[in-house]
Design an enzyme around this catalytic site. Structure first.
Site, short mmCIF file in Angstrom:
data_model
loop_
_atom_site.label_atom_id
_atom_site.label_comp_id
_atom_site.label_asym_id
_atom_site.label_seq_id
_atom_site.Cartn_x
_atom_site.Cartn_y
_atom_site.Cartn_z
N GLU A 85 -40.96 -4.60 -11.77
CA GLU A 85 -38.69 -4.94 -11.62
C GLU A 85 -38.45 -6.48 -11.77
O GLU A 85 -38.68 -6.43 -10.42
CB GLU A 85 -38.16 -3.91 -11.29
CG GLU A 85 -36.38 -4.14 -12.06
CD GLU A 85 -35.70 -2.95 -11.51
OE1 GLU A 85 -35.63 -2.01 -11.67
OE2 GLU A 85 -34.81 -3.49 -11.22
N LYS A 279 -30.23 3.81 -6.48
CA LYS A 279 -31.79 3.96 -7.24
C LYS A 279 -31.89 1.85 -7.15
O LYS A 279 -32.64 1.14 -6.66
CB LYS A 279 -31.06 3.78 -8.60
CG LYS A 279 -32.62 3.16 -9.49
CD LYS A 279 -32.69 2.02 -9.80
CE LYS A 279 -33.75 1.43 -10.80
NZ LYS A 279 -34.42 0.33 -10.52
N ASP A 295 -46.39 7.95 -0.52
CA ASP A 295 -46.38 7.82 -1.08
C ASP A 295 -45.47 8.12 -1.71
O ASP A 295 -43.89 9.04 -0.52
CB ASP A 295 -46.87 9.99 -1.17
CG ASP A 295 -46.43 10.55 -1.78
OD1 ASP A 295 -45.73 10.80 -3.11
OD2 ASP A 295 -46.58 11.62 -2.21
N HIS A 392 -30.97 -11.03 -13.67
CA HIS A 392 -31.71 -10.92 -14.78
C HIS A 392 -32.44 -11.06 -15.35
O HIS A 392 -33.16 -11.27 -15.93
CB HIS A 392 -30.44 -9.70 -14.81
CG HIS A 392 -31.15 -8.53 -13.71
ND1 HIS A 392 -30.62 -6.86 -13.54
CD2 HIS A 392 -31.16 -8.10 -12.13
CE1 HIS A 392 -30.91 -6.23 -12.54
NE2 HIS A 392 -31.44 -7.12 -11.50
C1 MEV Z 1 -31.07 -2.22 -11.27
O1 MEV Z 1 -32.66 -2.09 -10.83
C2 MEV Z 1 -29.69 -1.59 -9.46
C3 MEV Z 1 -29.21 -1.97 -9.48
O2 MEV Z 1 -28.27 -1.42 -10.89
C4 MEV Z 1 -28.52 -1.61 -8.35
C5 MEV Z 1 -26.80 -1.45 -7.88
O3 MEV Z 1 -26.51 -1.53 -9.50
O4 MEV Z 1 -26.18 -0.75 -6.92
C6 MEV Z 1 -28.69 -3.35 -9.57
#
Ligand code: MEV
Length: 440
Positions: A85, A279, A295, A392
């Site tokens: 990513e 995430k 792992d 991004h």
């Molecule tokens: C994207 O991979 C992760 C984010 O969405 C985490 C977040 O919103 O804190 C930018």
């Protein structure tokens, strides 16, 4: 119609590929060329990769990046990250630099206990079972001596074995709930081997136990480690005076601190946000876990279970301001190893561990927790100030340009053009095509 294949695993690698391309690809030779293009020219290295799993036909590359300038417990690290990513490594590097100038990260191990269970049913009386268990408990330790000796020499081994009555959850259900200290190994093989021996001993001893009647049936269901390791826990934190926060995002430090803490609070109370928040943390964690040959599925499963331990899925990080000091921290369960498994087999894993100056498992736990905290700091800092799309989209643009086969010169022109414009797939293609037309 396609036919199932028998004995696929026994075919040679070439034959497996031939069968696949003949059955699933229109353009046979193109697919075959692509598969082979990813083979390593060093046959020994290729064979090593072939043998990690079954039915290997080629290699699947992920970028291996590095985030430098991580000051952790006063030591400077460059952190290896394997991840596809875009923006993750850039965000980690930026967060590392930010905290480098503010005293760095502090991390500490809370505990390193791992868990495994033998799940079984027993049709008789609990008191009888309990008496039986207490009688055979020393034998459970004794019968695993061959497996535990080495680990014990180094200060690890089986910590305890408990009989747990789970009949409230499921009829006749009991467990041997076992805890382990596996030192620098992740310990899956060690734990599972011990558990399978416990099961054998338990079953064998029950069969000859004279106080059980023929109706007292003990049935082993399964023996397996648990990836839920709430007592294999690490903490990491950063702190600085509020006045030193955020000098470059066009926002007053107090306002930033306030928004940041609210963003964390939202993730603490709102599961929809907590999942995305966590995430983002896992972007950093998984990348280091993968680069160091650990792992990541086990880590993921354990971390998310921990995030829901109080009955509602919640944030893994927390933040506060007290007496003008901003503090941001993470507490996370991580069962990691720096010996065994891939760590001594995969050349890039060895390299990653060397880059980290050969950490032991405790040190790696701290490094990984810091990577997660840094990633979360970077994400929240962007989200509460500029928004994440700015960063991004820069990477998104580069990915599209690479897909289009843009030259270095075209990349520079396109990057300049989109500096002040919103990146969308169609607009990039349109601008790129117009560039091409002008050139012709
Ligand atoms: C994207 O991979 C992760 C984010 O969405 C985490 C977040 O919103 O804190 C930018």
């Amino acid at each position: 119609m396609k036919q199932p294949i028998k004995g696929f695993s026994k075919l040679s690698k070439e034959d497996k590929i031939d069968w696949l391309v003949a059955n699933y690809f229109q353009d046979n030779s193109k697919a075959k060329d692509l598969i082979k293009n990813y083979w390593h020219s060093d046959q020994k290295l290729q064979q090593l990769h072939d043998e990690f799993i079954e039915n290997t036909i080629t290699n699947y590359y992920l970028p291996f990046g590095v985030a430098p300038n991580f000051l952790i417990n006063d030591k400077l690290y460059s952190i290896p990250m394997a991840i596809e990513e875009s923006s993750v490594v850039a965000a980690a590097s930026k967060a590392a630099k930010f905290w480098l100038e503010r005293g760095g990260f502090k991390a500490a191990i809370v505990s390193t206990k791992k868990v495994g269970q033998v799940h079984f049913t027993f049709s008789g009386d609990f008191e009888k079972l309990n008496t039986f268990f207490n009688k055979i408990k020393p034998q459970l330790f004794q019968d695993t001596k061959g497996m535990t000796q080495n680990m014990e020499k180094r200060g690890g081994g089986i910590l305890d074995i408990e009989l747990v009555d789970k009949r409230e959850a499921l009829e006749q259900y009991y467990q041997l709930h076992c805890t382990f200290e596996t030192l620098d190994a992740m310990g899956a093989n060690f734990i599972n081997s011990c558990l399978e021996q416990f099961a054998k001993t338990l079953k064998g001893a029950a069969e000859v136990y004279t106080d059980f009647s023929p109706e007292d049936e003990l049935t082993i269901i399964m023996s397996i480690l648990s990836n839920y390791v709430p007592e294999c826990l690490v903490k990491a934190e950063v702190s600085c005076p509020v006045s030193e926060l955020n000098e470059d995002d066009g926002i007053a430090p107090e306002v930033f601190a306030d928004k940041f803490i609210k963003a964390v609070r939202i993730a603490e109370v709102e599961p929809y946000r907590a999942v995305t928040h966590n995430k983002g943390i896992m972007n950093g964690i998984d990348a280091v876990v993968l680069a160091t040959g650990n792992d990541f599925r086990a880590v993921e499963a354990g971390v998310h279970a921990y995030a829901a331990r109080n009955g509602q899925y919640s944030s893994l990080t927390h933040a506060s301001v007290e007496n003008g000091i901003f503090k941001f921290w993470i507490e996370i369960p991580l069962a990691l190893g720096t010996v065994g498994g891939l760590t001594s087999l995969h050349p890039l894993v060895k390299l990653a561990l060397e880059m980290l100056e050969k950490p032991n498992a405790r040190e790696l736990m701290m490094l990984v927790a810091v990577a997660g905290l840094a990633q979360n700091f970077g994400a929240l800092r962007s989200l509460t100030t500029t928004g994440i799309q700015k960063g991004h989209m820069k990477m998104h643009l580069m990915n599209i340009l690479n897909q289009l086969g843009a030259t270095q010169e075209e990349k520079i022109i396109m990057t300049n053009y989109f500096k002040t414009r919103t990146v969308s797939h169609s607009e990039v293609i349109e601008k790129f095509n117009s560039l091409k037309t002008i050139k012709q």
